[in-house]
Design a protein around this motif. Structure first.
Motif, PDB file in Angstrom:
ATOM      1  N   ARG A 105     -81.479  46.127-104.128  1.00 45.02           N
ATOM      2  CA  ARG A 105     -82.309  45.278-104.986  1.00 45.02           C
ATOM      3  C   ARG A 105     -82.106  43.831-104.539  1.00 45.02           C
ATOM      4  NH1 ARG A 105     -79.536  48.430-108.400  1.00 45.02           N
ATOM      5  NH2 ARG A 105     -78.409  46.670-109.319  1.00 45.02           N
ATOM      6  N   LEU A 106     -83.178  43.228-104.055  1.00 45.73           N
ATOM      7  CA  LEU A 106     -83.107  41.889-103.486  1.00 45.73           C
ATOM      8  C   LEU A 106     -83.608  40.861-104.482  1.00 45.73           C
ATOM      9  CD1 LEU A 106     -84.501  42.711 -99.932  1.00 45.73           C
ATOM     10  CD2 LEU A 106     -82.134  42.837-100.759  1.00 45.73           C
ATOM     11  N   HIS A 107     -82.788  39.843-104.699  1.00 46.47           N
ATOM     12  CA  HIS A 107     -83.163  38.760-105.614  1.00 46.47           C
ATOM     13  C   HIS A 107     -83.953  37.708-104.849  1.00 46.47           C
ATOM     14  CE1 HIS A 107     -82.756  36.091-109.110  1.00 46.47           C
ATOM     15  NE2 HIS A 107     -82.661  35.127-108.208  1.00 46.47           N
ATOM     16  N   VAL A 108     -85.055  37.270-105.446  1.00 42.79           N
ATOM     17  CA  VAL A 108     -85.912  36.248-104.852  1.00 42.79           C
ATOM     18  C   VAL A 108     -86.211  35.206-105.908  1.00 42.79           C
ATOM     19  CG1 VAL A 108     -88.039  35.796-103.569  1.00 42.79           C
ATOM     20  CG2 VAL A 108     -87.005  38.080-103.489  1.00 42.79           C
ATOM     21  N   GLU A 109     -86.129  33.929-105.520  1.00 49.41           N
ATOM     22  CA  GLU A 109     -86.549  32.832-106.396  1.00 49.41           C
ATOM     23  C   GLU A 109     -87.881  32.302-105.884  1.00 49.41           C
ATOM     24  OE1 GLU A 109     -84.697  30.866-108.965  1.00 49.41           O
ATOM     25  OE2 GLU A 109     -83.608  32.762-109.168  1.00 49.41           O
ATOM     26  N   VAL A 110     -88.834  32.102-106.781  1.00 48.94           N
ATOM     27  CA  VAL A 110     -90.140  31.561-106.416  1.00 48.94           C
ATOM     28  C   VAL A 110     -90.384  30.297-107.231  1.00 48.94           C
ATOM     29  CG1 VAL A 110     -92.627  31.956-106.295  1.00 48.94           C
ATOM     30  CG2 VAL A 110     -91.027  33.855-105.863  1.00 48.94           C
ATOM     31  N   ASP A 111     -90.606  29.185-106.537  1.00 48.75           N
ATOM     32  CA  ASP A 111     -90.973  27.927-107.196  1.00 48.75           C
ATOM     33  C   ASP A 111     -92.472  27.717-107.006  1.00 48.75           C
ATOM     34  OD1 ASP A 111     -88.300  27.601-107.676  1.00 48.75           O
ATOM     35  OD2 ASP A 111     -87.998  25.998-106.221  1.00 48.75           O
ATOM     36  N   PRO A 112     -93.252  27.692-108.075  1.00 48.87           N
ATOM     37  CA  PRO A 112     -94.698  27.504-107.921  1.00 48.87           C
ATOM     38  C   PRO A 112     -95.028  26.089-107.466  1.00 48.87           C
ATOM     39  CG  PRO A 112     -94.096  27.491-110.235  1.00 48.87           C
ATOM     40  CD  PRO A 112     -92.853  27.851-109.480  1.00 48.87           C
ATOM     41  N   ALA A 113     -96.199  25.941-106.879  1.00 53.44           N
ATOM     42  CA  ALA A 113     -96.661  24.626-106.423  1.00 53.44           C
ATOM     43  C   ALA A 113     -97.502  23.979-107.516  1.00 53.44           C
ATOM     44  CB  ALA A 113     -97.480  24.772-105.153  1.00 53.44           C
ATOM     45  N   ASP A 114     -97.222  22.717-107.790  1.00 56.95           N
ATOM     46  CA  ASP A 114     -97.988  21.978-108.792  1.00 56.95           C
ATOM     47  C   ASP A 114     -99.103  21.161-108.153  1.00 56.95           C
ATOM     48  OD1 ASP A 114     -96.267  22.914-110.803  1.00 56.95           O
ATOM     49  OD2 ASP A 114     -94.866  21.267-110.430  1.00 56.95           O
ATOM     50  N   THR A 115     -98.838  20.630-106.975  1.00 58.37           N
ATOM     51  CA  THR A 115     -99.782  19.678-106.382  1.00 58.37           C
ATOM     52  C   THR A 115    -100.292  20.114-105.018  1.00 58.37           C
ATOM     53  OG1 THR A 115     -97.966  18.419-105.387  1.00 58.37           O
ATOM     54  CG2 THR A 115     -98.670  17.764-107.594  1.00 58.37           C
ATOM     55  N   ALA A 116     -99.934  21.300-104.554  1.00 61.45           N
ATOM     56  CA  ALA A 116    -100.336  21.723-103.214  1.00 61.45           C
ATOM     57  C   ALA A 116    -101.847  21.940-103.155  1.00 61.45           C
ATOM     58  CB  ALA A 116     -99.618  23.013-102.829  1.00 61.45           C
ATOM     59  N   PRO A 117    -102.481  21.476-102.088  1.00 62.70           N
ATOM     60  CA  PRO A 117    -103.923  21.701-101.942  1.00 62.70           C
ATOM     61  C   PRO A 117    -104.232  23.168-101.675  1.00 62.70           C
ATOM     62  CG  PRO A 117    -103.027  20.743 -99.938  1.00 62.70           C
ATOM     63  CD  PRO A 117    -101.912  20.742-100.950  1.00 62.70           C
ATOM     64  N   ALA A 118    -105.476  23.553-101.865  1.00 58.86           N
ATOM     65  CA  ALA A 118    -105.891  24.924-101.589  1.00 58.86           C
ATOM     66  C   ALA A 118    -105.614  25.256-100.130  1.00 58.86           C
ATOM     67  CB  ALA A 118    -107.379  25.079-101.901  1.00 58.86           C
ATOM     68  N   GLY A 119    -105.089  26.444 -99.903  1.00 64.19           N
ATOM     69  CA  GLY A 119    -104.787  26.865 -98.543  1.00 64.19           C
ATOM     70  C   GLY A 119    -103.441  26.421 -98.029  1.00 64.19           C
ATOM     71  N   ALA A 120    -102.663  25.720 -98.853  1.00 61.70           N
ATOM     72  CA  ALA A 120    -101.323  25.300 -98.420  1.00 61.70           C
ATOM     73  C   ALA A 120    -100.437  26.538 -98.251  1.00 61.70           C
ATOM     74  CB  ALA A 120    -100.709  24.343 -99.440  1.00 61.70           C
ATOM     75  N   PRO A 121     -99.508  26.510 -97.307  1.00 60.82           N
ATOM     76  CA  PRO A 121     -98.684  27.695 -97.059  1.00 60.82           C
ATOM     77  C   PRO A 121     -97.604  27.877 -98.111  1.00 60.82           C
ATOM     78  CG  PRO A 121     -97.959  25.893 -95.675  1.00 60.82           C
ATOM     79  CD  PRO A 121     -99.199  25.406 -96.390  1.00 60.82           C
ATOM     80  N   SER A 122     -97.165  29.117 -98.261  1.00 66.44           N
ATOM     81  CA  SER A 122     -95.904  29.385 -98.952  1.00 66.44           C
ATOM     82  C   SER A 122     -94.782  29.085 -97.970  1.00 66.44           C
ATOM     83  CB  SER A 122     -95.829  30.847 -99.399  1.00 66.44           C
ATOM     84  OG  SER A 122     -96.791  31.137-100.385  1.00 66.44           O
ATOM     85  N   VAL A 123     -93.808  28.319 -98.402  1.00 60.01           N
ATOM     86  CA  VAL A 123     -92.678  27.957 -97.548  1.00 60.01           C
ATOM     87  C   VAL A 123     -91.516  28.880 -97.894  1.00 60.01           C
ATOM     88  CG1 VAL A 123     -91.098  26.127 -96.846  1.00 60.01           C
ATOM     89  CG2 VAL A 123     -93.467  25.573 -97.444  1.00 60.01           C
ATOM     90  N   VAL A 124     -91.076  29.656 -96.927  1.00 60.32           N
ATOM     91  CA  VAL A 124     -90.044  30.665 -97.130  1.00 60.32           C
ATOM     92  C   VAL A 124     -88.740  30.148 -96.546  1.00 60.32           C
ATOM     93  CG1 VAL A 124     -89.421  33.086 -96.789  1.00 60.32           C
ATOM     94  CG2 VAL A 124     -91.850  32.423 -96.919  1.00 60.32           C
ATOM     95  N   LEU A 125     -87.728  29.971 -97.389  1.00 59.94           N
ATOM     96  CA  LEU A 125     -86.433  29.411 -96.989  1.00 59.94           C
ATOM     97  C   LEU A 125     -85.400  30.533 -96.999  1.00 59.94           C
ATOM     98  CD1 LEU A 125     -86.699  26.231 -99.237  1.00 59.94           C
ATOM     99  CD2 LEU A 125     -86.912  26.253 -96.748  1.00 59.94           C
ATOM    100  N   VAL A 126     -84.925  30.915 -95.814  1.00 60.93           N
ATOM    101  CA  VAL A 126     -84.037  32.068 -95.675  1.00 60.93           C
ATOM    102  C   VAL A 126     -82.638  31.573 -95.309  1.00 60.93           C
ATOM    103  CG1 VAL A 126     -83.748  34.338 -94.622  1.00 60.93           C
ATOM    104  CG2 VAL A 126     -86.047  33.331 -94.812  1.00 60.93           C
ATOM    105  N   HIS A 127     -81.666  31.896 -96.138  1.00 63.26           N
ATOM    106  CA  HIS A 127     -80.313  31.357 -95.977  1.00 63.26           C
ATOM    107  C   HIS A 127     -79.518  32.128 -94.928  1.00 63.26           C
ATOM    108  CE1 HIS A 127     -78.197  34.700 -97.945  1.00 63.26           C
ATOM    109  NE2 HIS A 127     -79.211  34.750 -98.791  1.00 63.26           N
ATOM    110  N   GLY A 128     -78.307  31.646 -94.662  1.00 65.18           N
ATOM    111  CA  GLY A 128     -77.464  32.204 -93.626  1.00 65.18           C
ATOM    112  C   GLY A 128     -76.383  33.145 -94.140  1.00 65.18           C
ATOM    113  N   TYR A 129     -75.539  33.571 -93.219  1.00 62.86           N
ATOM    114  CA  TYR A 129     -74.459  34.535 -93.454  1.00 62.86           C
ATOM    115  C   TYR A 129     -73.455  33.994 -94.453  1.00 62.86           C
ATOM    116  CZ  TYR A 129     -70.556  37.611 -91.821  1.00 62.86           C
ATOM    117  OH  TYR A 129     -69.533  38.509 -91.709  1.00 62.86           O
ATOM    118  N   GLY A 130     -73.181  34.791 -95.470  1.00 60.09           N
ATOM    119  CA  GLY A 130     -72.182  34.417 -96.461  1.00 60.09           C
ATOM    120  C   GLY A 130     -72.647  33.380 -97.454  1.00 60.09           C
TER     121      GLY A 130
END
Length: 357
Positions: free
Chosen positions: A37-62
């Motif tokens: 079971r993988l935990h994911v946090e999602v922060d919605p965009a308030d001011t991003a224009p249409a078509g803006a990408p989702s930015v995926v931040l992947v952490h490191g070991y430990g």
């Protein structure tokens, strides 16, 4: 609360009074095919224009999603942020015990993106093991790569780590092999090892600081790093450690061509040497290569303003803006630039006094 100062971190002056508290978004749990079971946090965009990408931040070991604290703070509200936690890290479960390959983590990341970002453009940002996972994802999931507008690889490697000494000449490679064997033998006694880690928490924090940072950071940032690593079980550490010696993502580097790619390396990285960043940048035509002076492996916590500014420029490039790649660049963090400016000013003043004599 974890107060921090801008003088230590090179952050904007307005952040000097800001507390380094855990950030929370919309929690999502993604159960993958083997039951983890993988935990994911999602922060919605308030001011991003249409078509803006989702930015995926992947952490490191430990580590955990908290490793991106400062970048998340700077970008949240402006972009939709997705912060997954690897199996066995943070609030994700370990899944079946046993060796875990980077390919498994890439499959996990693909399933997470299928669940929380099934459509629309992506910008993938990975630190250390997170960068390795993104490189592997590029090979295993061409459908997701097609949607990827830009990639940032921070203090990571595409392979060759088996020959590295981790800052311990002559002993480093032997210690890694010894650690692998010891962890495998004692996996069934993980509860004993965890109690020992708690008793040695202060020593562990000092070791974490030594291998993570190359310049002074606030005690609060040291504690954040130590807390993330102490929260990663011995079992998870044992599961993943062998994967680094066999890592080879050279095929993935070819796949990343054709989109903006940012490679950030840390000058005094004891875990993934700066030369490995150079190797990645050389293999990806047009990649922006940035070497951060006076920085260790956790460069995004040690010098957050440097990493954040380069990410913002990458996002501008992904959107077709004017954030052109800088090519090879050596960056002095704010605190070092200030010292250099003061030294230059003192030199000019001394010369001026000498001219008046």
């Amino acid at each position: 609360p974890y107060p921090c100062t801008s003088t230590t971190l090179g952050a904007p002056a307005a952040a000097a009074r800001e507390e380094l508290h855990p950030l929370a978004g919309q929690p999502v749990e993604v159960t993958v095919d083997d039951g983890a079971r993988l935990h994911v946090e999602v922060d919605p965009a308030d001011t991003a224009p249409a078509g803006a990408p989702s930015v995926v931040l992947v952490h490191g070991y430990g580590l955990s999603a908290d490793a991106w604290h400062f970048q998340r703070l700077a970008l949240r509200g402006r972009y939709r942020l997705v912060l997954p936690e690897h199996r066995g890290h943070g609030r994700s479960t370990r899944g079946p015990a046993g060796p875990v390959a980077v390919a498994r983590l890439a499959d996990d990341l693909g399933l997470v993106l299928d669940a929380v970002a099934p459509t629309g453009p992506l910008v993938l940002v990975g630190h250390s093991l997170g960068g390795m996972t993104i490189m592997e994802l590029a090979v295993r999931r061409p459908d997701l790569l097609e949607r990827t507008r830009a990639v940032a690889l921070v203090a990571t490697s595409s392979g060759g780590l088996a020959a590295f000494d981790h800052g311990l000449p002559l002993l480093g490679r032997h210690l890694v092999r010894w650690a692998e064997q010891a962890l495998q033998r004692t996996a069934e006694r993980a509860d004993v090892l965890e109690r020992g880690r708690r008793l040695g928490a202060e020593v562990e924090q000092r070791l974490v600081a030594h291998w993570s940072f190359a310049s002074p950071v606030s005690p609060e940032v040291e504690r954040l790093a130590a807390r993330m690593m102490a929260g990663t079980s011995v079992g998870t550490i044992a599961d993943l450690l062998p994967a680094f010696g066999t890592l080879d993502e050279s095929e993935a580097l070819t796949a990343l061509a054709g989109r903006p790619v940012l490679v950030v390396a840390a000058e005094r990285d004891l875990m993934t040497p700066a030369a490995h960043g150079r190797t990645i940048a050389d293999a990806v035509p047009g990649a922006e290569h940035v070497l951060v002076r006076q920085s260790g492996h956790l460069v995004m916590l040690e010098h957050p303003a440097v990493v954040t500014s380069r990410l913002e420029r990458l996002l501008a490039r992904a959107a077709g803006g004017d954030g052109a790649p800088a090519g090879d660049e050596v960056v002095l963090p704010l605190s070092e630039r200030s010292r250099a400016a003061r030294a230059a000013a003192a030199t000019r003043a001394a010369r001026a006094r000498g001219g008046r004599r």
